[in-house]
Scaffold this active site. Structure first.
Site, PDB file in Angstrom:
ATOM      1  CE  LYS A   1     -56.439  38.310  52.354  1.00 37.54           C
ATOM      2  NZ  LYS A   1     -55.374  39.290  52.087  1.00 37.54           N
ATOM      3  CB  ILE A   2     -57.175  36.651  59.479  1.00 36.41           C
ATOM      4  CG1 ILE A   2     -57.110  35.642  58.325  1.00 36.41           C
ATOM      5  CG2 ILE A   2     -57.490  35.939  60.790  1.00 36.41           C
ATOM      6  CD1 ILE A   2     -55.935  34.680  58.385  1.00 36.41           C
TER       7      ILE A   2
ATOM      8  CG  ASP B   1     -52.039  46.594  59.620  1.00 39.60           C
ATOM      9  OD1 ASP B   1     -51.273  47.112  58.784  1.00 39.60           O
ATOM     10  OD2 ASP B   1     -52.584  45.491  59.454  1.00 39.60           O
TER      11      ASP B   1
ATOM     12  CB  CYS C   1     -48.877  40.815  61.580  1.00 47.92           C
ATOM     13  SG  CYS C   1     -47.893  40.261  62.966  1.00 47.92           S
ATOM     14  N   PRO C   2     -48.261  38.883  59.172  1.00 47.08           N
ATOM     15  CG  PRO C   2     -47.495  39.847  57.188  1.00 47.08           C
ATOM     16  CD  PRO C   2     -48.419  40.091  58.334  1.00 47.08           C
TER      17      PRO C   2
ATOM     18  CB  THR D   1     -54.470  31.975  64.786  1.00 49.89           C
ATOM     19  OG1 THR D   1     -54.829  33.341  64.535  1.00 49.89           O
ATOM     20  CG2 THR D   1     -55.262  31.438  65.959  1.00 49.89           C
TER      21      THR D   1
ATOM     22  NE  ARG E   1     -47.264  30.852  58.285  1.00 55.77           N
ATOM     23  CZ  ARG E   1     -48.529  30.571  58.002  1.00 55.77           C
ATOM     24  NH1 ARG E   1     -49.411  30.429  58.981  1.00 55.77           N
ATOM     25  NH2 ARG E   1     -48.923  30.411  56.754  1.00 55.77           N
TER      26      ARG E   1
ATOM     27  CG  ASP F   1     -53.831  26.902  64.826  1.00 54.93           C
ATOM     28  OD1 ASP F   1     -54.171  25.753  65.196  1.00 54.93           O
ATOM     29  OD2 ASP F   1     -53.814  27.243  63.620  1.00 54.93           O
TER      30      ASP F   1
ATOM     31  CD  GLU G   1     -46.477  25.386  62.456  1.00 52.95           C
ATOM     32  OE1 GLU G   1     -47.006  26.085  63.327  1.00 52.95           O
ATOM     33  OE2 GLU G   1     -46.989  25.200  61.330  1.00 52.95           O
TER      34      GLU G   1
ATOM     35  CG  HIS H   1     -50.692  25.546  61.113  1.00 54.11           C
ATOM     36  ND1 HIS H   1     -49.464  26.078  60.833  1.00 54.11           N
ATOM     37  CD2 HIS H   1     -51.579  26.288  60.397  1.00 54.11           C
ATOM     38  CE1 HIS H   1     -49.600  27.089  59.981  1.00 54.11           C
ATOM     39  NE2 HIS H   1     -50.875  27.230  59.706  1.00 54.11           N
TER      40      HIS H   1
HETATM   41  P1  NAI Z   1     -53.339  39.932  55.207  1.00 53.68           P
HETATM   42  O1  NAI Z   1     -52.191  40.147  54.278  1.00 53.68           O
HETATM   43  O2  NAI Z   1     -54.728  40.197  54.723  1.00 53.68           O
HETATM   44  O3  NAI Z   1     -53.129  40.797  56.534  1.00 53.68           O
HETATM   45  C1  NAI Z   1     -51.917  40.943  57.188  1.00 53.68           C
HETATM   46  C2  NAI Z   1     -51.900  42.324  57.827  1.00 53.68           C
HETATM   47  O4  NAI Z   1     -50.712  42.414  58.620  1.00 53.68           O
HETATM   48  C3  NAI Z   1     -51.865  43.471  56.802  1.00 53.68           C
HETATM   49  O5  NAI Z   1     -52.896  44.396  57.077  1.00 53.68           O
HETATM   50  C4  NAI Z   1     -50.483  44.074  56.999  1.00 53.68           C
HETATM   51  O6  NAI Z   1     -50.468  45.487  56.785  1.00 53.68           O
HETATM   52  C5  NAI Z   1     -50.228  43.735  58.460  1.00 53.68           C
HETATM   53  N1  NAI Z   1     -48.825  43.823  58.843  1.00 53.68           N
HETATM   54  C6  NAI Z   1     -47.717  43.725  58.068  1.00 53.68           C
HETATM   55  N2  NAI Z   1     -46.625  43.934  58.812  1.00 53.68           N
HETATM   56  C7  NAI Z   1     -47.048  44.170  60.076  1.00 53.68           C
HETATM   57  C8  NAI Z   1     -46.395  44.472  61.289  1.00 53.68           C
HETATM   58  N3  NAI Z   1     -45.060  44.604  61.350  1.00 53.68           N
HETATM   59  N4  NAI Z   1     -47.134  44.638  62.395  1.00 53.68           N
HETATM   60  C9  NAI Z   1     -48.481  44.544  62.345  1.00 53.68           C
HETATM   61  N5  NAI Z   1     -49.164  44.271  61.212  1.00 53.68           N
HETATM   62  C10 NAI Z   1     -48.453  44.085  60.092  1.00 53.68           C
HETATM   63  O7  NAI Z   1     -53.181  38.432  55.715  1.00 53.68           O
HETATM   64  P2  NAI Z   1     -54.283  37.498  56.391  1.00 53.68           P
HETATM   65  O8  NAI Z   1     -54.971  36.697  55.337  1.00 53.68           O
HETATM   66  O9  NAI Z   1     -55.099  38.284  57.326  1.00 53.68           O
HETATM   67  O10 NAI Z   1     -53.361  36.484  57.209  1.00 53.68           O
HETATM   68  C11 NAI Z   1     -52.554  36.917  58.285  1.00 53.68           C
HETATM   69  C12 NAI Z   1     -51.583  35.816  58.679  1.00 53.68           C
HETATM   70  O11 NAI Z   1     -52.307  34.743  59.256  1.00 53.68           O
HETATM   71  C13 NAI Z   1     -50.839  35.170  57.482  1.00 53.68           C
HETATM   72  O12 NAI Z   1     -49.658  35.895  57.164  1.00 53.68           O
HETATM   73  C14 NAI Z   1     -50.516  33.795  57.996  1.00 53.68           C
HETATM   74  O13 NAI Z   1     -49.219  33.808  58.561  1.00 53.68           O
HETATM   75  C15 NAI Z   1     -51.553  33.554  59.091  1.00 53.68           C
HETATM   76  N6  NAI Z   1     -52.472  32.459  58.753  1.00 53.68           N
HETATM   77  C16 NAI Z   1     -52.615  31.415  59.631  1.00 53.68           C
HETATM   78  C17 NAI Z   1     -53.468  30.368  59.342  1.00 53.68           C
HETATM   79  C18 NAI Z   1     -53.666  29.224  60.297  1.00 53.68           C
HETATM   80  O14 NAI Z   1     -54.253  28.197  59.930  1.00 53.68           O
HETATM   81  N7  NAI Z   1     -53.231  29.327  61.549  1.00 53.68           N
HETATM   82  C19 NAI Z   1     -54.206  30.319  58.077  1.00 53.68           C
HETATM   83  C20 NAI Z   1     -54.042  31.489  57.247  1.00 53.68           C
HETATM   84  C21 NAI Z   1     -53.182  32.513  57.571  1.00 53.68           C
END
Ligand code: NAI
Length: 328
Positions: free
Chosen positions: A153-154, A173, A204-205, A231, A233, A257, A262, A294
């Site tokens: 999503k992000i 991805d 990515c997570p 941004t 983890r 970020d 942290e 963060h």
């Molecule tokens: P999402 O679940 O929509 O997207 C994550 C993407 O990473 C998925 O498309 C998944 O297939 C992919 N992925 C999984 N394993 C992978 C790998 N080994 N290599 C590459 N890609 C891989 O999650 P969303 O909402 O986009 O968030 C992503 C991350 O952003 C979260 O897991 C969180 O850690 C971080 N985040 C940080 C924030 C901040 O304030 N700095 C706020 C919200 C999220």
């Protein structure tokens, strides 16, 4: 339902209370959750937590013994939760899968331009009556190769923003994003990312397979002077390897970020104390490193959505509508 809200800040109180509309008894606790503070949730059927709360086996066991049945995370990531312990203890873990991908993606762009155009340094120069431009030289973003690691999503919103600026966007991805494919984003291997990208942004997570994906080996394969943005983890990056990369100028810019340690720093004011983390202190000495604490998620729109989805998760759980709870 009684809900113990850990790691509460003034803004959490404001947005969660507004979303609650008096439905649940919210008990706001400033302390972060850990095995000692878990006692403060005595009698709370639900516990509401944030990114740096310690949801390890000891805390979860304590909570379960006190009658907690729901862990309502008010964030998207859930790497801070021992999910197998939660499952064993019969605890439901809910999260906010999406609140504002734009908030984080736009913050990543903010870090890019701050580093590229040296805005952090320019701002202080002008305030010092210094209008010289030496050291502030930037580059046009148009036509640069930007790599998105994690096109969820992000990552998708970020890719679209960068395409809008005129960048060539590539991505890695395991599950390529159809919409981005249709928009001409090329999904490539990590090796191609390291070779081609001028800017690499992590979305990515954090999992066992992504932990320290940015390490001495991957850095050695990157372009000279690459810009690295995280941004996602903190644990995605081996910070010591990145410091070495910065010292030899392989990494030209670093925007963070998030930081792997942290949990001991972010979200608190330690301005009157001595910084104990020497690795973090070293990062702060580089002119080409920008760090925010963060805050990428921290917009009005995101806090509103976080409040609404968190309270909806709690209400659905209370009503036994588990299919409507955003379970992890
Ligand atoms: P999402 O679940 O929509 O997207 C994550 C993407 O990473 C998925 O498309 C998944 O297939 C992919 N992925 C999984 N394993 C992978 C790998 N080994 N290599 C590459 N890609 C891989 O999650 P969303 O909402 O986009 O968030 C992503 C991350 O952003 C979260 O897991 C969180 O850690 C971080 N985040 C940080 C924030 C901040 O304030 N700095 C706020 C919200 C999220």
């Amino acid at each position: 339902m009684k809900v113990a809200v850990f790691s509460t800040k003034a803004y959490d109180r404001e947005y969660l209370a507004a979303a609650n509309k008096g439905r649940h008894e919210l008990v706001f606790i400033e302390a972060p959750l850990n095995s000692q503070t878990a006692l403060l949730a005595q009698g709370a059927e639900a516990v509401c937590c944030f990114v740096n709360d310690h949801l390890d086996e000891a805390s979860l066991t304590q909570l379960q013994q006190q009658g907690t049945r729901l862990i309502a995370l008010r964030c998207a990531g859930f790497n801070q939760v021992d999910l197998s312990a939660a499952k064993r203890l019969g605890l439901t873990v809910a999260r906010v899968p999406e609140y504002s991908p734009h908030a984080v993606a736009e913050h990543a762009l903010g870090l890019i331009q701050m580093l590229n155009r040296h805005l952090h340094r320019a701002h202080y120069r002008v305030r010092e009556n210094d209008y010289s431009l030496n050291g502030l030289l930037g580059f046009d973003l148009v036509n640069k190769c930007v790599a998105v690691i994690g096109a969820g999503k992000i990552g998708q919103v970020f890719a679209q923003i960068m395409q809008g600026i005129g960048c060539r966007v590539i991505a890695f991805d395991p599950q390529p994003n159809e919409e981005l494919l249709a928009r001409g984003v090329k999904f490539v291997s990590l090796d191609e990312i390291w070779q081609q990208a001028d800017i690499i942004s992590l979305h990515c997570p954090l999992t066992s397979s992504t932990h320290h994906m940015i390490n001495a080996d991957s850095i050695s394969r990157m372009k000279e002077g690459v810009m690295l943005i995280n941004t996602g983890r903190g644990g995605l990056i081996d910070t010591k390897a990145v410091i070495l990369g910065l010292k030899i100028r392989k990494i030209g810019y670093l925007g963070l970020d998030v930081y792997e340690e942290e949990g001991d720093l972010f979200f608190e004011d330690y301005s009157n104390q001595v910084l104990q983390d020497d690795v973090f202190a070293r990062l702060l000495t580089f002119p080409n490193v920008v760090i925010t604490g963060h805050q990428a998620f921290f917009t009005r729109e995101a806090l509103t959505a976080i409040g609404e989805v968190t309270l909806a998760n709690i209400s659905h759980f209370e009503a036994g509508e588990l299919d409507k709870v955003c379970c992890v």
